[in-house]
Design an enzyme around this catalytic site. Sequence first.
Site, PDB file in Angstrom:
ATOM      1  N   GLY A  20     -21.669 -25.894 -19.881  1.00  9.72           N
ATOM      2  CA  GLY A  20     -22.895 -26.524 -19.307  1.00  9.72           C
ATOM      3  C   GLY A  20     -24.091 -25.753 -19.740  1.00  9.72           C
ATOM      4  O   GLY A  20     -24.275 -24.578 -19.356  1.00  9.72           O
ATOM      5  N   GLY A  23     -29.446 -26.929 -16.174  1.00  3.20           N
ATOM      6  CA  GLY A  23     -29.434 -26.805 -14.721  1.00  3.20           C
ATOM      7  C   GLY A  23     -28.686 -25.431 -14.357  1.00  3.20           C
ATOM      8  O   GLY A  23     -29.063 -24.334 -14.876  1.00  3.20           O
ATOM      9  N   SER A 149     -17.918 -27.597  -5.032  1.00  6.62           N
ATOM     10  CA  SER A 149     -19.054 -28.241  -4.667  1.00  6.62           C
ATOM     11  C   SER A 149     -18.548 -28.562  -2.956  1.00  6.62           C
ATOM     12  O   SER A 149     -17.455 -28.515  -2.526  1.00  6.62           O
ATOM     13  CB  SER A 149     -19.217 -29.988  -5.256  1.00  6.62           C
ATOM     14  OG  SER A 149     -19.769 -30.634  -4.207  1.00  6.62           O
ATOM     15  N   TYR A 174     -15.230 -38.007  -7.556  1.00  9.98           N
ATOM     16  CA  TYR A 174     -16.026 -36.646  -7.947  1.00  9.98           C
ATOM     17  C   TYR A 174     -15.425 -35.572  -6.839  1.00  9.98           C
ATOM     18  O   TYR A 174     -15.172 -34.549  -7.213  1.00  9.98           O
ATOM     19  CB  TYR A 174     -17.527 -36.751  -7.558  1.00  9.98           C
ATOM     20  CG  TYR A 174     -18.365 -35.632  -7.900  1.00  9.98           C
ATOM     21  CD1 TYR A 174     -18.448 -34.767  -9.087  1.00  9.98           C
ATOM     22  CD2 TYR A 174     -18.844 -34.963  -6.419  1.00  9.98           C
ATOM     23  CE1 TYR A 174     -19.220 -33.854  -8.933  1.00  9.98           C
ATOM     24  CE2 TYR A 174     -19.635 -33.655  -6.600  1.00  9.98           C
ATOM     25  CZ  TYR A 174     -19.864 -33.230  -7.757  1.00  9.98           C
ATOM     26  OH  TYR A 174     -20.571 -32.164  -7.989  1.00  9.98           O
TER      27      TYR A 174
END
Length: 304
Positions: A20, A23, A149, A174
């Site tokens: 990634g 961010g 998360s 998710y």
Amino acid sequence: MGWSISDIPSLRGLTAVVTGAGGLGYETALALARGGAEVVVAGRNPAKGEEALMRIRTAAPQARLAFEQPDLASLASVAGFAERLQLRGGGLDILINNAGVMAPPTRRTTADGLELQFGTNYLGHFALTARLLPLLRQNGRARIVNVSSLAHRRGRLDFADLQAERSYKPFQSYSDSKLAQLVFTQELQRRSDANGWNLLSLAAHPGVATTELIANGQGAGSLMGRIMGLVEPLFSQSAAAGALPTLYAATAPEVRPGGYYGPDGLGEMKGAPKAARLASTVKQPQVAARLWEVSEQLAGVRFG
């Protein structure tokens, strides 16, 4: 004062991979590079990857960086990326499994026909970790950090419908993918201890961080996406602050095997890194063993 990037020890001589490029991934790669590590930034968007490298080099001129372009939604691409890393030579000391996709409004699939969030957020990283295991074992006490998360607490692992073919709800899928990451984290530590792989398997979550995941994600137009867009400014922290729990897991000497870290503020939404609360499912070895077996079959990989 809590833990901050100034507490990161020297990382000179270490090699890290961060999936990634935007961010949280960018902030994580920047801090690791500033600490002296050689960092491979891995992302499917080459323009974003090159921009990240340019920004890091501006902030840290001595940084040792490279960009690679794996697509975590393709098991063949993951395999190719792992092969290229092995050809580079040298071991791997830190693997940050960070990249992800959040809440597409309609069910989408990976190149291998898997539900996109399960396939990208979880299984792509499971396969990558398996394929990089020889490099991770090479230097001793390598760290794997899975970025999960707060949403994992509403996740569930329905082995009769892991791919959400019968019923697809964007944020449920998710949450399920983030729960799977944490179950994997715990089981990887158990198997490392049992097999002498000498790994530290860890996880972290950013709390509520202002990143592109909601702002630019496929789920931004959904009801939940709009609600989060309104709430986020009130309770969120910057991407740089959100990366701190990941960096703590990746570098702090005092982390414990299998540890999970997040912000220390109200509801773990923001603040300095501390041990975070796990959903009860994460602590069930029989669930973890079943997920591991299914994941090896789906990803076509074996550990060890």
